[in-house]
Design a protein around this motif. Sequence first.
Motif, PDB file in Angstrom:
ATOM      1  N   LEU A 186     -17.171  -4.636  -1.400  1.00 50.36           N
ATOM      2  CA  LEU A 186     -16.294  -4.377  -2.545  1.00 50.36           C
ATOM      3  C   LEU A 186     -17.036  -4.632  -3.849  1.00 50.36           C
ATOM      4  N   ARG A 187     -17.839  -5.663  -3.865  1.00 50.78           N
ATOM      5  CA  ARG A 187     -18.619  -6.010  -5.061  1.00 50.78           C
ATOM      6  C   ARG A 187     -19.520  -4.848  -5.477  1.00 50.78           C
ATOM      7  N   GLU A 188     -20.243  -4.290  -4.528  1.00 52.70           N
ATOM      8  CA  GLU A 188     -21.146  -3.175  -4.846  1.00 52.70           C
ATOM      9  C   GLU A 188     -20.381  -1.917  -5.250  1.00 52.70           C
ATOM     10  N   ALA A 189     -19.290  -1.625  -4.542  1.00 50.92           N
ATOM     11  CA  ALA A 189     -18.509  -0.433  -4.872  1.00 50.92           C
ATOM     12  C   ALA A 189     -17.883  -0.564  -6.264  1.00 50.92           C
ATOM     13  N   MET A 190     -17.393  -1.746  -6.592  1.00 54.36           N
ATOM     14  CA  MET A 190     -16.808  -1.949  -7.922  1.00 54.36           C
ATOM     15  C   MET A 190     -17.870  -1.800  -8.993  1.00 54.36           C
ATOM     16  N   ASP A 191     -19.051  -2.355  -8.764  1.00 54.15           N
ATOM     17  CA  ASP A 191     -20.142  -2.259  -9.739  1.00 54.15           C
ATOM     18  C   ASP A 191     -20.464  -0.800 -10.048  1.00 54.15           C
ATOM     19  N   GLY A 192     -20.594   0.016  -9.017  1.00 47.41           N
ATOM     20  CA  GLY A 192     -20.879   1.432  -9.230  1.00 47.41           C
ATOM     21  C   GLY A 192     -19.760   2.137  -9.984  1.00 47.41           C
ATOM     22  N   ALA A 193     -18.525   1.832  -9.628  1.00 48.65           N
ATOM     23  CA  ALA A 193     -17.380   2.450 -10.313  1.00 48.65           C
ATOM     24  C   ALA A 193     -17.311   2.014 -11.771  1.00 48.65           C
ATOM     25  N   LEU A 194     -17.577   0.741 -12.045  1.00 45.77           N
ATOM     26  CA  LEU A 194     -17.548   0.242 -13.424  1.00 45.77           C
ATOM     27  C   LEU A 194     -18.620   0.912 -14.272  1.00 45.77           C
ATOM     28  N   LEU A 195     -19.796   1.056 -13.727  1.00 46.41           N
ATOM     29  CA  LEU A 195     -20.867   1.726 -14.479  1.00 46.41           C
ATOM     30  C   LEU A 195     -20.492   3.169 -14.793  1.00 46.41           C
ATOM     31  N   GLU A 196     -19.840   3.825 -13.854  1.00 43.61           N
ATOM     32  CA  GLU A 196     -19.409   5.206 -14.098  1.00 43.61           C
ATOM     33  C   GLU A 196     -18.305   5.251 -15.161  1.00 43.61           C
TER      34      GLU A 196
ATOM     35  N   LEU B 208     -11.576   0.309  -4.127  1.00 36.87           N
ATOM     36  CA  LEU B 208     -10.688   0.238  -2.963  1.00 36.87           C
ATOM     37  C   LEU B 208     -10.485   1.622  -2.359  1.00 36.87           C
ATOM     38  N   ASP B 209     -10.263   2.616  -3.218  1.00 39.24           N
ATOM     39  CA  ASP B 209     -10.091   3.990  -2.737  1.00 39.24           C
ATOM     40  C   ASP B 209     -11.341   4.460  -2.001  1.00 39.24           C
ATOM     41  N   GLU B 210     -12.509   4.230  -2.604  1.00 35.47           N
ATOM     42  CA  GLU B 210     -13.764   4.688  -1.999  1.00 35.47           C
ATOM     43  C   GLU B 210     -14.026   4.026  -0.651  1.00 35.47           C
ATOM     44  N   LEU B 211     -13.589   2.784  -0.508  1.00 34.25           N
ATOM     45  CA  LEU B 211     -13.818   2.045   0.737  1.00 34.25           C
ATOM     46  C   LEU B 211     -12.702   2.273   1.761  1.00 34.25           C
ATOM     47  N   GLY B 212     -11.716   3.081   1.389  1.00 37.89           N
ATOM     48  CA  GLY B 212     -10.601   3.333   2.295  1.00 37.89           C
ATOM     49  C   GLY B 212      -9.681   2.145   2.459  1.00 37.89           C
ATOM     50  N   ARG B 213      -9.631   1.282   1.464  1.00 34.73           N
ATOM     51  CA  ARG B 213      -8.805   0.079   1.538  1.00 34.73           C
ATOM     52  C   ARG B 213      -7.574   0.140   0.642  1.00 34.73           C
ATOM     53  N   ALA B 214      -7.352   1.251   0.002  1.00 39.75           N
ATOM     54  CA  ALA B 214      -6.247   1.342  -0.951  1.00 39.75           C
ATOM     55  C   ALA B 214      -4.921   1.122  -0.231  1.00 39.75           C
ATOM     56  N   SER B 215      -4.033   0.378  -0.872  1.00 36.32           N
ATOM     57  CA  SER B 215      -2.709   0.155  -0.309  1.00 36.32           C
ATOM     58  C   SER B 215      -1.681   1.016  -1.041  1.00 36.32           C
ATOM     59  N   ARG B 216      -2.160   2.100  -1.627  1.00 34.19           N
ATOM     60  CA  ARG B 216      -1.310   3.062  -2.335  1.00 34.19           C
ATOM     61  C   ARG B 216      -2.047   4.398  -2.287  1.00 34.19           C
ATOM     62  N   PRO B 217      -1.377   5.486  -2.640  1.00 32.60           N
ATOM     63  CA  PRO B 217      -2.087   6.771  -2.671  1.00 32.60           C
ATOM     64  C   PRO B 217      -3.262   6.726  -3.643  1.00 32.60           C
ATOM     65  N   GLY B 218      -4.257   7.537  -3.400  1.00 31.57           N
ATOM     66  CA  GLY B 218      -5.446   7.566  -4.250  1.00 31.57           C
ATOM     67  C   GLY B 218      -5.138   7.918  -5.688  1.00 31.57           C
ATOM     68  N   GLY B 219      -6.070   7.602  -6.545  1.00 32.33           N
ATOM     69  CA  GLY B 219      -5.916   7.884  -7.972  1.00 32.33           C
ATOM     70  C   GLY B 219      -5.277   6.721  -8.694  1.00 32.33           C
ATOM     71  N   HIS B 220      -5.369   6.761 -10.014  1.00 33.73           N
ATOM     72  CA  HIS B 220      -4.819   5.690 -10.832  1.00 33.73           C
ATOM     73  C   HIS B 220      -3.518   6.150 -11.454  1.00 33.73           C
ATOM     74  N   PRO B 221      -2.499   5.297 -11.438  1.00 33.16           N
ATOM     75  CA  PRO B 221      -1.253   5.676 -12.104  1.00 33.16           C
ATOM     76  C   PRO B 221      -1.513   5.990 -13.582  1.00 33.16           C
ATOM     77  N   ALA B 222      -0.842   7.010 -14.080  1.00 32.62           N
ATOM     78  CA  ALA B 222      -1.052   7.433 -15.472  1.00 32.62           C
ATOM     79  C   ALA B 222      -0.818   6.294 -16.442  1.00 32.62           C
ATOM     80  N   ARG B 223       0.176   5.445 -16.186  1.00 27.33           N
ATOM     81  CA  ARG B 223       0.439   4.358 -17.127  1.00 27.33           C
ATOM     82  C   ARG B 223      -0.701   3.344 -17.162  1.00 27.33           C
ATOM     83  N   ALA B 224      -1.403   3.162 -16.037  1.00 24.58           N
ATOM     84  CA  ALA B 224      -2.553   2.253 -16.013  1.00 24.58           C
ATOM     85  C   ALA B 224      -3.680   2.817 -16.866  1.00 24.58           C
ATOM     86  N   ILE B 225      -3.921   4.102 -16.753  1.00 29.53           N
ATOM     87  CA  ILE B 225      -4.967   4.727 -17.560  1.00 29.53           C
ATOM     88  C   ILE B 225      -4.572   4.715 -19.031  1.00 29.53           C
TER      89      ILE B 225
END
Length: 181
Positions: free
Chosen positions: A134-144, A85-102
């Motif tokens: 979104l499918r392709e962007a998620m796939d790349g992010a998951l592999l990383e 979502l961040d990479e596609l500019g679709r995030a509905s929150r500031p970039g990055g992952h909340p620390a508690r999620a990580i």
Amino acid sequence: MRIVVSGTHASGKSTLIGDFSAAHPAYEVLPDPYELIDEAGDEPDAGLFLAQLGISGRRLLEFERGARVIAERGPLDFLAYLTALDELGRASRPGGHPARAIDLAVAAMAHVDLLVILPLGGDIRVPEDEDPELREAMDGALLELSDDPDLLGDAQVIEVAGDPATRLAQVEAAIAHLDGR
């Protein structure tokens, strides 16, 4: 053996889990967290993915070594969707992952023995309403993310490909290898 099957939407996760469950009925099957969300909207957003990350992470924490469980999706799936979502500019929150999620993802992955990744490829075709971008962007992010030892803990990671029977055989071979060490 605690197994998580990860991949973007329409990558064959449900088929693989169904085939695995039929061959290994002693395993408990944990459904896609999306199925456990009461009011999931039509349009995926960061809030929906964070909620699913929470469900997927908390349920994995319940299983100790030796449990026989296979889960459709794990916390890395939802970190990957948030990244996409961040990479596609679709995030509905500031970039990055909340620390508690990580932190939850790391804690949950400590309860995973085998992470099975289903990368895009092969002959699975999806309609445009499945959001191929979104499918392709998620796939790349998951592999990383699946290469990040800080997230994975001791989980063994395999990528499976091919027809359903081949994918199942690859998972069974990985389980046999892990059981034999």
